[in-house]
Design a protein around this motif. Structure first.
Motif, PDB file in Angstrom:
ATOM      1  N   LYS A  51     -10.588   1.877   0.831  1.00 48.23           N
ATOM      2  CA  LYS A  51      -9.257   1.848   0.219  1.00 48.23           C
ATOM      3  C   LYS A  51      -8.208   1.445   1.252  1.00 48.23           C
ATOM      4  O   LYS A  51      -7.357   0.599   0.979  1.00 48.23           O
ATOM      5  CB  LYS A  51      -8.914   3.215  -0.374  1.00 48.23           C
ATOM      6  N   MET A  52      -8.269   2.040   2.441  1.00 51.32           N
ATOM      7  CA  MET A  52      -7.298   1.707   3.480  1.00 51.32           C
ATOM      8  C   MET A  52      -7.451   0.250   3.921  1.00 51.32           C
ATOM      9  O   MET A  52      -6.457  -0.442   4.134  1.00 51.32           O
ATOM     10  CB  MET A  52      -7.448   2.641   4.674  1.00 51.32           C
ATOM     11  N   ALA A  54      -8.521  -2.240   2.123  1.00 48.06           N
ATOM     12  CA  ALA A  54      -7.978  -3.077   1.045  1.00 48.06           C
ATOM     13  C   ALA A  54      -6.459  -3.089   1.082  1.00 48.06           C
ATOM     14  O   ALA A  54      -5.835  -4.135   0.859  1.00 48.06           O
ATOM     15  CB  ALA A  54      -8.477  -2.573  -0.309  1.00 48.06           C
ATOM     16  N   GLU A  55      -5.851  -1.943   1.389  1.00 51.13           N
ATOM     17  CA  GLU A  55      -4.397  -1.879   1.480  1.00 51.13           C
ATOM     18  C   GLU A  55      -3.881  -2.731   2.644  1.00 51.13           C
ATOM     19  O   GLU A  55      -2.893  -3.449   2.500  1.00 51.13           O
ATOM     20  CB  GLU A  55      -3.937  -0.429   1.650  1.00 51.13           C
ATOM     21  N   ASP A  57      -5.409  -5.307   3.966  1.00 48.57           N
ATOM     22  CA  ASP A  57      -5.653  -6.692   3.584  1.00 48.57           C
ATOM     23  C   ASP A  57      -4.558  -7.195   2.651  1.00 48.57           C
ATOM     24  O   ASP A  57      -4.038  -8.302   2.825  1.00 48.57           O
ATOM     25  CB  ASP A  57      -7.027  -6.800   2.936  1.00 48.57           C
ATOM     26  N   THR A  58      -4.179  -6.380   1.685  1.00 46.67           N
ATOM     27  CA  THR A  58      -3.122  -6.750   0.744  1.00 46.67           C
ATOM     28  C   THR A  58      -1.793  -6.927   1.461  1.00 46.67           C
ATOM     29  O   THR A  58      -1.060  -7.893   1.210  1.00 46.67           O
ATOM     30  CB  THR A  58      -2.992  -5.681  -0.366  1.00 46.67           C
ATOM     31  N   LYS A  59      -1.476  -6.016   2.374  1.00 47.10           N
ATOM     32  CA  LYS A  59      -0.222  -6.123   3.133  1.00 47.10           C
ATOM     33  C   LYS A  59      -0.209  -7.376   4.002  1.00 47.10           C
ATOM     34  O   LYS A  59       0.816  -8.055   4.109  1.00 47.10           O
ATOM     35  CB  LYS A  59      -0.014  -4.882   4.000  1.00 47.10           C
ATOM     36  N   SER A  62       0.340 -10.363   1.715  1.00 47.85           N
ATOM     37  CA  SER A  62       1.720 -10.384   1.215  1.00 47.85           C
ATOM     38  C   SER A  62       2.685 -10.851   2.295  1.00 47.85           C
ATOM     39  O   SER A  62       3.545 -11.701   2.059  1.00 47.85           O
ATOM     40  CB  SER A  62       2.142  -8.993   0.731  1.00 47.85           C
TER      41      SER A  62
END
Length: 82
Positions: A51-52, A54-55, A57-59, A62
């Motif tokens: 989960k961390m 993925a977060e 990676d998303t940041k 973005s």
């Protein structure tokens, strides 16, 4: 100590592309191309770490999308809370 271990795991598995960033001068546009070609972030088997990662990676994606000329390493630092 656990926080250091978790941070290390996130850094190692944040994204398939991030693990391939060897050029400290790579810009975000190049990082996004690399991320697209690298495929999805590999799973570690630990739900919290995945989960961390993925977060982060998303940041990263973005930030790099909004700042394509910025350095990918700066994006990584911001994504990891730096």
């Amino acid at each position: 100590m656990r926080a250091i271990l978790v941070a290390t795991l996130i850094c190692m598995s944040a994204s398939a592309a991030m693990s391939q960033v060897t050029d400290p001068d790579m810009n975000c546009a190049d990082y996004l191309k690399l991320a697209a070609s690298a495929g999805p972030t590999p799973k570690t088997g630990d739900a919290a770490t995945d989960k961390m990662a993925a977060e982060v990676d998303t940041k990263m994606k973005s930030y790099c999308t909004a700042n394509p000329k910025a350095k990918a390493m700066d994006a990584a630092a911001k994504a990891m809370g730096g």
